[in-house]
Design a protein around this motif. Sequence first.
Motif, PDB file in Angstrom:
ATOM      1  N   LEU A 132       0.948  -1.167  -0.230  1.00 22.04           N
ATOM      2  CA  LEU A 132      -0.256  -0.125   0.004  1.00 22.04           C
ATOM      3  C   LEU A 132       0.759   1.412   0.017  1.00 22.04           C
ATOM      4  N   LEU A 133       1.791   1.186   0.870  1.00 16.83           N
ATOM      5  CA  LEU A 133       2.931   2.363   0.821  1.00 16.83           C
ATOM      6  C   LEU A 133       3.557   2.751  -0.445  1.00 16.83           C
ATOM      7  N   GLU A 134       3.898   1.521  -1.098  1.00 13.08           N
ATOM      8  CA  GLU A 134       4.492   1.516  -2.322  1.00 13.08           C
ATOM      9  C   GLU A 134       3.397   2.225  -3.609  1.00 13.08           C
ATOM     10  N   ALA A 135       2.259   1.773  -3.486  1.00 11.03           N
ATOM     11  CA  ALA A 135       1.218   2.223  -4.197  1.00 11.03           C
ATOM     12  C   ALA A 135       1.238   3.867  -4.099  1.00 11.03           C
ATOM     13  N   MET A 136       1.220   4.189  -2.897  1.00 16.56           N
ATOM     14  CA  MET A 136       1.298   5.653  -2.707  1.00 16.56           C
ATOM     15  C   MET A 136       2.273   6.703  -3.328  1.00 16.56           C
ATOM     16  N   THR A 137       3.411   5.840  -4.064  1.00 13.43           N
ATOM     17  CA  THR A 137       4.305   6.691  -4.381  1.00 13.43           C
ATOM     18  C   THR A 137       3.844   6.749  -5.910  1.00 13.43           C
ATOM     19  N   ALA A 138       2.800   6.281  -6.547  1.00 12.23           N
ATOM     20  CA  ALA A 138       2.292   6.463  -7.818  1.00 12.23           C
ATOM     21  C   ALA A 138       2.250   7.866  -8.584  1.00 12.23           C
ATOM     22  N   SER A 139       2.665   7.808  -9.585  1.00  8.42           N
ATOM     23  CA  SER A 139       2.704   9.338 -10.252  1.00  8.42           C
ATOM     24  C   SER A 139       1.156   9.553 -10.434  1.00  8.42           C
ATOM     25  N   TRP A 140       0.922  10.968 -10.742  1.00  8.08           N
ATOM     26  CA  TRP A 140      -0.593  11.550 -10.728  1.00  8.08           C
ATOM     27  C   TRP A 140      -1.382  11.043 -11.853  1.00  8.08           C
ATOM     28  N   PRO A 141      -0.815  10.472 -13.074  1.00 12.54           N
ATOM     29  CA  PRO A 141      -1.310  10.206 -14.158  1.00 12.54           C
ATOM     30  C   PRO A 141      -1.975   8.747 -13.929  1.00 12.54           C
ATOM     31  N   VAL A 142      -1.144   7.918 -12.885  1.00 10.50           N
ATOM     32  CA  VAL A 142      -1.497   6.661 -12.594  1.00 10.50           C
ATOM     33  C   VAL A 142      -2.596   6.629 -11.597  1.00 10.50           C
ATOM     34  N   ALA A 143      -2.654   7.701 -10.750  1.00 10.43           N
ATOM     35  CA  ALA A 143      -3.522   7.965  -9.516  1.00 10.43           C
ATOM     36  C   ALA A 143      -4.699   8.404 -10.303  1.00 10.43           C
ATOM     37  N   LEU A 159     -10.163   5.685  -2.807  1.00 10.45           N
ATOM     38  CA  LEU A 159      -9.676   6.708  -1.670  1.00 10.45           C
ATOM     39  C   LEU A 159      -8.057   6.689  -1.615  1.00 10.45           C
ATOM     40  N   CYS A 160      -7.145   5.735  -1.976  1.00 15.24           N
ATOM     41  CA  CYS A 160      -5.814   6.098  -1.915  1.00 15.24           C
ATOM     42  C   CYS A 160      -5.501   6.735  -3.298  1.00 15.24           C
ATOM     43  N   SER A 161      -6.182   6.639  -4.194  1.00 10.60           N
ATOM     44  CA  SER A 161      -5.714   7.395  -5.441  1.00 10.60           C
ATOM     45  C   SER A 161      -6.154   8.880  -5.155  1.00 10.60           C
ATOM     46  N   ALA A 162      -7.094   9.141  -4.987  1.00 11.21           N
ATOM     47  CA  ALA A 162      -7.698  10.376  -4.385  1.00 11.21           C
ATOM     48  C   ALA A 162      -6.820  11.074  -3.299  1.00 11.21           C
ATOM     49  N   SER A 163      -6.184  10.390  -2.483  1.00 12.11           N
ATOM     50  CA  SER A 163      -5.090  10.965  -1.650  1.00 12.11           C
ATOM     51  C   SER A 163      -4.038  11.488  -2.275  1.00 12.11           C
ATOM     52  N   ILE A 164      -3.483  10.320  -3.142  1.00 15.75           N
ATOM     53  CA  ILE A 164      -2.225  10.782  -4.063  1.00 15.75           C
ATOM     54  C   ILE A 164      -2.605  11.983  -4.866  1.00 15.75           C
ATOM     55  N   LEU A 165      -3.499  11.915  -5.421  1.00 13.87           N
ATOM     56  CA  LEU A 165      -4.097  13.578  -6.207  1.00 13.87           C
ATOM     57  C   LEU A 165      -4.000  14.704  -5.328  1.00 13.87           C
ATOM     58  N   VAL A 167      -2.275  15.101  -2.621  1.00 10.88           N
ATOM     59  CA  VAL A 167      -0.933  15.576  -2.153  1.00 10.88           C
ATOM     60  C   VAL A 167      -0.305  16.281  -3.427  1.00 10.88           C
ATOM     61  N   THR A 168      -0.489  15.579  -4.747  1.00  9.15           N
ATOM     62  CA  THR A 168       0.076  16.061  -5.871  1.00  9.15           C
ATOM     63  C   THR A 168      -0.438  17.553  -6.025  1.00  9.15           C
ATOM     64  N   ILE A 169      -1.639  17.633  -6.006  1.00 10.13           N
ATOM     65  CA  ILE A 169      -2.245  19.199  -6.152  1.00 10.13           C
ATOM     66  C   ILE A 169      -1.616  19.909  -5.146  1.00 10.13           C
ATOM     67  N   THR A 170      -1.480  19.630  -3.847  1.00 10.29           N
ATOM     68  CA  THR A 170      -1.110  20.470  -2.767  1.00 10.29           C
ATOM     69  C   THR A 170       0.338  20.770  -3.065  1.00 10.29           C
ATOM     70  N   ARG A 171       1.078  20.038  -3.369  1.00  9.37           N
ATOM     71  CA  ARG A 171       2.565  20.225  -3.499  1.00  9.37           C
ATOM     72  C   ARG A 171       2.609  20.956  -4.663  1.00  9.37           C
ATOM     73  N   SER A 172       1.827  20.982  -6.047  1.00 10.01           N
ATOM     74  CA  SER A 172       2.050  21.955  -7.126  1.00 10.01           C
ATOM     75  C   SER A 172       1.615  23.341  -6.694  1.00 10.01           C
ATOM     76  N   ILE A 173       0.642  23.524  -5.995  1.00 10.04           N
ATOM     77  CA  ILE A 173       0.273  24.914  -5.469  1.00 10.04           C
ATOM     78  C   ILE A 173       1.184  25.397  -4.682  1.00 10.04           C
ATOM     79  N   LEU A 174       1.833  24.633  -3.539  1.00  6.58           N
ATOM     80  CA  LEU A 174       3.034  25.076  -2.956  1.00  6.58           C
ATOM     81  C   LEU A 174       4.307  25.681  -3.871  1.00  6.58           C
ATOM     82  N   GLU A 175       4.586  24.586  -4.507  1.00  5.29           N
ATOM     83  CA  GLU A 175       5.616  25.043  -5.551  1.00  5.29           C
ATOM     84  C   GLU A 175       5.580  26.318  -6.365  1.00  5.29           C
TER      85      GLU A 175
END
Length: 175
Positions: free
Chosen positions: A7-18, A55-61, A63-71
């Motif tokens: 599950l933790l490894e799946a959380m490192t998926a890229s945003w297109p996969v998520a 739910l896992c893919s939504a959480s990855i998305l 986090v990705t959106i939050t990181r992009s906004i912060l960047e």
Amino acid sequence: MPSIKDLLEAMTASWPVALAVFLAGASILGGYHFDIHYLTALPDWLPGVTFIATLCSASILTVTITRSILELVTRPFRRKAWEEWQAKHIAGLDELPEAEALLLAWAVANKTRVFSAPYFNPHTKALVAKGLLTIPGGSHHTDEMPFEVPDHIWGALKENLTKTDLRPLQGLHPF
């Protein structure tokens, strides 16, 4: 059954996969919600697994959106800090010992940002330690190590030394 490690490894998926997993899971869950008869042949455990995957893919998305906004928000501050660091680095050129300054002047006079020199030369080692020279990646021989002048230093050297007569340094090799 997947382990926590899986599950933790799946959380490192890229945003297109998520995003793909999220859309697929949302489609399956929507199909169960609207009682689409094609889904009745699927196993009973599928909606639960689909819900967890969605739910896992939504959480990855998220986090990705939050990181992009912060960047995007911090980009101007990071750029300003980088420019200040470069200006401070360039200002340090005035404090170089004569031998190190002559080595950089020689590079400008010969119009070469990359030159070969012995690795154990004290002047090149000092310039590398100060960040005024870099060693390109790859494997090299210590007698002929390539050294490169970074872009911001090269620009400052060319600008500062255009008023100086560098002809005596042309063609000479400082080593």
